[in-house]
Design a protein around this motif. Sequence first.
Motif, PDB file in Angstrom:
ATOM      1  N   THR A  98      -6.153 -11.773   2.285  1.00 41.90           N
ATOM      2  CA  THR A  98      -7.521 -11.250   2.266  1.00 41.90           C
ATOM      3  C   THR A  98      -8.262 -11.438   3.589  1.00 41.90           C
ATOM      4  O   THR A  98      -9.369 -10.913   3.745  1.00 41.90           O
TER       5      THR A  98
ATOM      6  N   SER B  24      -7.635  -5.259   2.686  1.00 39.74           N
ATOM      7  CA  SER B  24      -6.743  -5.904   1.716  1.00 39.74           C
ATOM      8  C   SER B  24      -7.136  -5.630   0.266  1.00 39.74           C
ATOM      9  O   SER B  24      -6.298  -5.713  -0.634  1.00 39.74           O
ATOM     10  N   SER B  25      -8.382  -5.258   0.031  1.00 36.75           N
ATOM     11  CA  SER B  25      -8.821  -5.004  -1.340  1.00 36.75           C
ATOM     12  C   SER B  25      -8.091  -3.829  -1.971  1.00 36.75           C
ATOM     13  O   SER B  25      -8.054  -3.700  -3.198  1.00 36.75           O
ATOM     14  N   ALA B  26      -7.474  -2.987  -1.165  1.00 40.23           N
ATOM     15  CA  ALA B  26      -6.683  -1.878  -1.699  1.00 40.23           C
ATOM     16  C   ALA B  26      -5.393  -2.378  -2.345  1.00 40.23           C
ATOM     17  O   ALA B  26      -4.769  -1.651  -3.121  1.00 40.23           O
TER      18      ALA B  26
ATOM     19  N   LYS C 205       0.834  -1.205   0.000  1.00 48.93           N
ATOM     20  CA  LYS C 205       0.000   0.000   0.000  1.00 48.93           C
ATOM     21  C   LYS C 205       0.869   1.256   0.000  1.00 48.93           C
ATOM     22  O   LYS C 205       0.591   2.213  -0.730  1.00 48.93           O
TER      23      LYS C 205
ATOM     24  N   LYS D 281      -0.035  -3.371  -6.474  1.00 46.24           N
ATOM     25  CA  LYS D 281      -1.030  -4.440  -6.383  1.00 46.24           C
ATOM     26  C   LYS D 281      -0.331  -5.795  -6.375  1.00 46.24           C
ATOM     27  O   LYS D 281       0.698  -5.985  -7.021  1.00 46.24           O
TER      28      LYS D 281
ATOM     29  N   VAL E 112      -4.673  -6.330  -2.865  1.00 48.78           N
ATOM     30  CA  VAL E 112      -4.753  -7.638  -3.515  1.00 48.78           C
ATOM     31  C   VAL E 112      -5.621  -7.534  -4.762  1.00 48.78           C
ATOM     32  O   VAL E 112      -6.788  -7.158  -4.688  1.00 48.78           O
ATOM     33  N   ASP E 113      -5.023  -7.881  -5.907  1.00 47.91           N
ATOM     34  CA  ASP E 113      -5.773  -7.869  -7.155  1.00 47.91           C
ATOM     35  C   ASP E 113      -6.496  -9.192  -7.361  1.00 47.91           C
ATOM     36  O   ASP E 113      -7.699  -9.226  -7.550  1.00 47.91           O
ATOM     37  N   ARG E 114      -5.749 -10.296  -7.301  1.00 45.57           N
ATOM     38  CA  ARG E 114      -6.364 -11.611  -7.501  1.00 45.57           C
ATOM     39  C   ARG E 114      -5.401 -12.720  -7.128  1.00 45.57           C
ATOM     40  O   ARG E 114      -4.204 -12.508  -7.023  1.00 45.57           O
TER      41      ARG E 114
END
Length: 155
Positions: A33, A38-40, A11, A16, A42-44
């Motif tokens: 996650t 964490s969504s800021a 971050k 990402k 973790v992309d996938r």
Amino acid sequence: MIAKTVLDLAKARNLKVATAESCTGGMVAAALTDIPGSSAVVDRGFVTYSNEAKIDMLGVRPDTLATFGAVSEEVAREMAEGAIAQSLADIAVAITGIAGPGGSEHKPEGRVCFGLCLKGLKTQTETVEFGAVGRDRVRLLSRDHALEMLAHALA
């Protein structure tokens, strides 16, 4: 907690993260996650347990799998690079190994290969021999090692 450290470091650098996991079955992505916010970062996460999934989802070359086998630094490299290519991530870690039980003389239980790809830098690979410490332990040690690799690369 190492997963929180990874998120904080990513971050801070506005990067990402993606994961490409075989023997850990998504444990690295889950560790990341599990943390709020964490969504800021973790992309996938790709869980590519079969060779077909490695080929289809990450672009691992069939000849790489045929020549070196799924548990190899060559495949870990292609998995990490494929995770970058197939995502919006700037950094990706890949894991492929033999959690057990079982293994062979040439690829023993507890051998895990890792790849780490950070855009703009050469992809790093390494093999860790955790030994025949049991499936659950190999998977946990692999998860933690992958998180340490991410933290080190982001520091």
